[in-house]
Motif scaffolding. Structure first.
Motif, PDB file in Angstrom:
ATOM      1  N   LEU A 113       0.856  -1.181   0.000  1.00  0.00           N
ATOM      2  CA  LEU A 113       0.000   0.000   0.000  1.00  0.00           C
ATOM      3  C   LEU A 113       0.893   1.233   0.000  1.00  0.00           C
ATOM      4  O   LEU A 113       1.687   1.431   0.929  1.00  0.00           O
ATOM      5  CB  LEU A 113      -0.920  -0.006   1.216  1.00  0.00           C
ATOM      6  CG  LEU A 113      -1.892  -1.185   1.304  1.00  0.00           C
ATOM      7  CD1 LEU A 113      -2.593  -1.198   2.653  1.00  0.00           C
ATOM      8  CD2 LEU A 113      -2.906  -1.129   0.180  1.00  0.00           C
ATOM      9  N   ASP A 114       0.788   2.035  -1.041  1.00  0.00           N
ATOM     10  CA  ASP A 114       1.620   3.226  -1.219  1.00  0.00           C
ATOM     11  C   ASP A 114       0.853   4.436  -0.693  1.00  0.00           C
ATOM     12  O   ASP A 114      -0.158   4.839  -1.281  1.00  0.00           O
ATOM     13  CB  ASP A 114       1.971   3.401  -2.688  1.00  0.00           C
ATOM     14  CG  ASP A 114       2.662   2.165  -3.252  1.00  0.00           C
ATOM     15  OD1 ASP A 114       3.633   1.711  -2.635  1.00  0.00           O
ATOM     16  OD2 ASP A 114       2.224   1.663  -4.309  1.00  0.00           O
ATOM     17  N   ILE A 115       1.355   5.029   0.399  1.00  0.00           N
ATOM     18  CA  ILE A 115       0.591   6.013   1.170  1.00  0.00           C
ATOM     19  C   ILE A 115       1.374   7.323   1.281  1.00  0.00           C
ATOM     20  O   ILE A 115       2.567   7.323   1.597  1.00  0.00           O
ATOM     21  CB  ILE A 115       0.303   5.464   2.585  1.00  0.00           C
ATOM     22  CG1 ILE A 115      -0.350   4.078   2.501  1.00  0.00           C
ATOM     23  CG2 ILE A 115      -0.587   6.430   3.366  1.00  0.00           C
ATOM     24  CD1 ILE A 115      -0.402   3.349   3.832  1.00  0.00           C
ATOM     25  N   GLY A 116       0.702   8.431   1.041  1.00  0.00           N
ATOM     26  CA  GLY A 116       1.326   9.737   1.205  1.00  0.00           C
ATOM     27  C   GLY A 116       1.708  10.006   2.649  1.00  0.00           C
ATOM     28  O   GLY A 116       1.060   9.501   3.574  1.00  0.00           O
ATOM     29  N   PRO A 117       2.738  10.815   2.894  1.00  0.00           N
ATOM     30  CA  PRO A 117       3.212  11.028   4.266  1.00  0.00           C
ATOM     31  C   PRO A 117       2.170  11.633   5.197  1.00  0.00           C
ATOM     32  O   PRO A 117       2.119  11.289   6.382  1.00  0.00           O
ATOM     33  CB  PRO A 117       4.421  11.964   4.087  1.00  0.00           C
ATOM     34  CG  PRO A 117       4.257  12.564   2.727  1.00  0.00           C
ATOM     35  CD  PRO A 117       3.560  11.538   1.902  1.00  0.00           C
ATOM     36  N   SER A 118       1.331  12.516   4.697  1.00  0.00           N
ATOM     37  CA  SER A 118       0.320  13.136   5.561  1.00  0.00           C
ATOM     38  C   SER A 118      -0.746  12.139   6.006  1.00  0.00           C
ATOM     39  O   SER A 118      -1.375  12.322   7.048  1.00  0.00           O
ATOM     40  CB  SER A 118      -0.350  14.313   4.848  1.00  0.00           C
ATOM     41  OG  SER A 118       0.587  15.327   4.564  1.00  0.00           O
ATOM     42  N   ASP A 119      -0.948  11.092   5.204  1.00  0.00           N
ATOM     43  CA  ASP A 119      -1.982  10.102   5.504  1.00  0.00           C
ATOM     44  C   ASP A 119      -1.437   8.848   6.173  1.00  0.00           C
ATOM     45  O   ASP A 119      -2.224   7.985   6.577  1.00  0.00           O
ATOM     46  CB  ASP A 119      -2.691   9.667   4.208  1.00  0.00           C
ATOM     47  CG  ASP A 119      -3.440  10.802   3.542  1.00  0.00           C
ATOM     48  OD1 ASP A 119      -4.108  11.574   4.257  1.00  0.00           O
ATOM     49  OD2 ASP A 119      -3.366  10.919   2.302  1.00  0.00           O
TER      50      ASP A 119
END
Length: 246
Positions: free
Chosen positions: A139-145
């Motif tokens: 799962l590739d997740i943005g840093p804020s999320d």
């Protein structure tokens, strides 16, 4: 409780047949008969002699495609309510299954639990003798999320969340045998969460050479993994994790 997890490969209709041939070859599986109103769904079936349970499905889609997850559960309405309480969004409530989106945008489905599953198939041996297994969804997740999304998936699955070797990764491992585990990757930029497939390989370079002969492309090389693109240009990774450790 999640009874079984399916890695669902969504591939563009124009390249679907090529992708089915590619993914069945590299996983040592046979495509099932197609099903759905337009014949858009199929399952990649292990060799019956292995007495193993399938864990990969494919869908022909419009657009670029990607990866989503299907969770087999005993009580779909209860699972949906629980996920919504955790911040998921209900996308569609079909007869027999529900489509949802995680707080940061990853699609997944709750599907009915069928008969008890057996163990997933063993690693597949390539023509040159190297072995590989499709055993992980990243799962590739943005840093804020990342923090909130990690909590969401940990709660939805009920799996064990642990840190990985590199600081930008963590793992979700099931308490019982499942076809795949999850790797959570903190990206360098904010964007909606997506997913890609990882294969554990005894020799990633040899696997990359074989996959290229079947229509894949090498995108990037890293010390522990190789980023590839399948015949539809959808990204996946070959990793140096041991394929026979499940």
């Amino acid at each position: 409780m999640i009874r079984w997890v399916w890695a669902f490969l969504d591939r563009p209709a124009a390249r679907f047949d090529e992708c089915v041939s590619f993914w069945s070859a590299i996983t040592g599986t046979t495509p099932s008969e197609r099903r759905g109103a337009d014949g858009e769904f199929l399952t990649l079936l292990p060799d019956p002699a292995l007495f193993a349970a399938a864990g990969i499905k494919m869908q022909s889609v419009t657009g670029r495609g990607g990866v989503h997850l299907d969770f087999d559960v005993e009580d779909i309405p209860s699972a949906v309510r629980y996920a919504l309480d955790l911040g998921a969004e209900l996308v569609a409530n079909h007869p027999g299954y529900a489509v949802l989106r995680s707080p940061a945008g990853q699609l997944f489905c709750f599907t009915p639990a069928g008969p008890a599953k057996s163990t997933p198939p063993p690693a597949h041996t390539a023509p040159d003798g190297t072995r590989s297994r499709l055993d992980q969804v990243c799962l590739d997740i943005g840093p804020s999320d990342y923090a909130a999304e990690s909590r969401f998936w940990t709660s939805v699955t009920g799996w064990d969340h642990t840190e990985a070797t590199l600081p930008e990764f963590s793992r979700l491992r099931p308490k019982e045998t499942q076809p795949v585990q999850f790797l959570l990757q903190r990206l360098g930029e904010d964007r909606p969460t997506t997913a890609h497939i990882d294969l554990a390989c005894s020799n990633p370079e040899a696997a990359a050479t074989w996959h290229r002969s079947l229509g894949a492309t090498v995108i990037e090389r890293h010390p522990r993994w190789i980023v590839m693109a399948d015949p539809s240009d959808t990204l996946y990774c070959l990793t140096s994790r041991a394929p026979d450790n499940h």
